[in-house]
Design a protein around this motif. Structure first.
Motif, PDB file in Angstrom:
ATOM      1  N   ILE A 114       0.945  -1.326   0.259  1.00 18.02           N
ATOM      2  CA  ILE A 114      -0.077   0.045  -0.026  1.00 18.02           C
ATOM      3  C   ILE A 114       0.902   1.191  -0.126  1.00 18.02           C
ATOM      4  CG2 ILE A 114      -1.786   1.312   1.497  1.00 18.02           C
ATOM      5  CD1 ILE A 114      -2.826  -1.342   2.150  1.00 18.02           C
ATOM      6  N   THR A 115       1.981   1.079   1.045  1.00 20.64           N
ATOM      7  CA  THR A 115       2.758   2.362   0.814  1.00 20.64           C
ATOM      8  C   THR A 115       3.482   2.584  -0.315  1.00 20.64           C
ATOM      9  OG1 THR A 115       3.240   1.983   3.153  1.00 20.64           O
ATOM     10  CG2 THR A 115       4.840   3.241   2.038  1.00 20.64           C
TER      11      THR A 115
ATOM     12  N   LYS B  49       0.910   3.918  -3.068  1.00 18.82           N
ATOM     13  CA  LYS B  49       0.901   5.336  -2.634  1.00 18.82           C
ATOM     14  C   LYS B  49       1.821   6.168  -3.160  1.00 18.82           C
ATOM     15  CE  LYS B  49      -2.371   5.031   0.916  1.00 18.82           C
ATOM     16  NZ  LYS B  49      -2.744   5.344   2.474  1.00 18.82           N
TER      17      LYS B  49
ATOM     18  N   TYR C  61       1.609   6.267  -7.102  1.00 16.32           N
ATOM     19  CA  TYR C  61       0.659   7.187  -7.283  1.00 16.32           C
ATOM     20  C   TYR C  61       0.978   8.654  -7.280  1.00 16.32           C
ATOM     21  CZ  TYR C  61      -4.477   8.950  -7.252  1.00 16.32           C
ATOM     22  OH  TYR C  61      -5.686   9.282  -7.713  1.00 16.32           O
ATOM     23  N   ASP C  62       1.678   9.148  -6.299  1.00 13.06           N
ATOM     24  CA  ASP C  62       2.625  10.391  -6.235  1.00 13.06           C
ATOM     25  C   ASP C  62       3.552  10.572  -7.536  1.00 13.06           C
ATOM     26  OD1 ASP C  62       3.171  13.090  -5.123  1.00 13.06           O
ATOM     27  OD2 ASP C  62       5.016  11.957  -4.681  1.00 13.06           O
TER      28      ASP C  62
ATOM     29  N   GLU D   1      -5.333   3.859  -9.219  1.00 14.37           N
ATOM     30  CA  GLU D   1      -6.794   4.020  -8.764  1.00 14.37           C
ATOM     31  C   GLU D   1      -7.388   2.704  -8.579  1.00 14.37           C
ATOM     32  OE1 GLU D   1      -8.112   7.287 -11.086  1.00 14.37           O
ATOM     33  OE2 GLU D   1      -6.933   8.609  -9.535  1.00 14.37           O
TER      34      GLU D   1
ATOM     35  N   PHE E 246      -6.008   0.474  -5.859  1.00 11.53           N
ATOM     36  CA  PHE E 246      -6.396   0.840  -4.869  1.00 11.53           C
ATOM     37  C   PHE E 246      -7.886   0.048  -4.444  1.00 11.53           C
ATOM     38  CE2 PHE E 246      -3.501   4.527  -5.012  1.00 11.53           C
ATOM     39  CZ  PHE E 246      -2.623   4.163  -3.961  1.00 11.53           C
TER      40      PHE E 246
ATOM     41  N   PRO F  69      -7.514   5.993  -2.459  1.00  9.85           N
ATOM     42  CA  PRO F  69      -6.390   6.124  -3.046  1.00  9.85           C
ATOM     43  C   PRO F  69      -5.834   7.290  -2.321  1.00  9.85           C
ATOM     44  CG  PRO F  69      -8.142   5.843  -4.677  1.00  9.85           C
ATOM     45  CD  PRO F  69      -8.820   5.765  -3.301  1.00  9.85           C
ATOM     46  N   GLY F  70      -4.312   7.413  -2.297  1.00  8.33           N
ATOM     47  CA  GLY F  70      -3.988   8.397  -1.379  1.00  8.33           C
ATOM     48  C   GLY F  70      -2.423   8.320  -1.982  1.00  8.33           C
ATOM     49  N   LYS F  71      -1.485   9.479  -1.511  1.00 12.91           N
ATOM     50  CA  LYS F  71      -0.377   9.620  -1.958  1.00 12.91           C
ATOM     51  C   LYS F  71       0.668   9.771  -0.662  1.00 12.91           C
ATOM     52  CE  LYS F  71      -1.796  12.744  -5.916  1.00 12.91           C
ATOM     53  NZ  LYS F  71      -1.651  13.896  -6.433  1.00 12.91           N
ATOM     54  N   ILE F  72       1.794   9.216  -1.041  1.00 18.62           N
ATOM     55  CA  ILE F  72       2.930   9.420  -0.179  1.00 18.62           C
ATOM     56  C   ILE F  72       3.990  10.177  -0.846  1.00 18.62           C
ATOM     57  CG2 ILE F  72       4.900   8.391   1.072  1.00 18.62           C
ATOM     58  CD1 ILE F  72       3.015   6.069   1.688  1.00 18.62           C
TER      59      ILE F  72
END
Length: 188
Positions: free
Chosen positions: A13-14, A17, A20-21, A61, A64, A71-74
């Motif tokens: 998941i990390t 993310k 995704y960023d 997306e 996720f 959905p998210g960003k790191i």
């Protein structure tokens, strides 16, 4: 307080993310690189990869959604540095032929960074038995590899040669050593 990364699922998941960023940052950066490219084929390659990158965002997306995570960003600081490198090249205003060669170099760094991330995410999703996620990630991985290959083909196909400009390289006659070996005092 952040939730600790306890297992491979959390690590995946990390990684998703961060990817995704990375992809959303590239959606902003690729149009600038395409606009500054002077070689038509290079410009088209950047534009084509921008379209692919927009699909990469959508695939992430979907990943996720498949693993039931919002959905998210790191923030991936490395991509910002790689994009800053490309922006620096543009600001330096090298001659057009050299600009294209340097943009290829900057884009190659970016592609290989992305490839490393997708290889890891794909491997982890396979280990976790997320077959659909793995399939999506591997599609993107293939496209990133193709983009990297396209950059090499463009560089080898003339862009790097044009960047040499009027540099004359004399390697001498075949079999001839162009420079005399240095003689060193061996303390004798």
């Amino acid at each position: 307080m952040k939730t600790p990364i306890k297992n491979l699922n959390d690590a995946l998941i990390t990684k998703l993310k961060a990817l995704y960023d990375i992809e959303t940052q590239l959606v902003k950066a690729l149009p600038k690189m395409a606009k500054k490219a002077t070689d038509k084929q290079l410009r088209e390659a950047f534009e084509r990869h921008l379209s692919e990158t927009e699909i990469h965002v959508q695939r992430l997306e979907e990943c996720f959604e498949l693993i039931e995570v919002k959905p998210g960003k790191i923030q991936a600081d490395a991509i910002r540095g790689l994009i800053a490198d490309a922006e620096w090249i543009i600001k330096e205003k090298p001659l057009p032929e050299t600009l294209d060669a340097m943009l290829i170099a900057a884009a190659s760094y970016i592609e290989h960074y992305e490839i490393a991330g997708y290889v890891t995410a794909s491997r982890w999703s396979r280990t976790l038995d997320y077959a659909q996620v793995t399939e999506l990630l591997e599609k993107t991985l293939d496209e990133e590899g193709n983009a990297a290959d396209t950059l090499i083909d463009l560089a080898d196909g003339g862009i790097d040669d044009r960047a040499m400009g009027n540099i004359a390289v004399d390697f001498g006659e075949p079999g001839e050593v162009p420079l005399e070996p240095l003689e060193e005092d061996m303390g004798e």
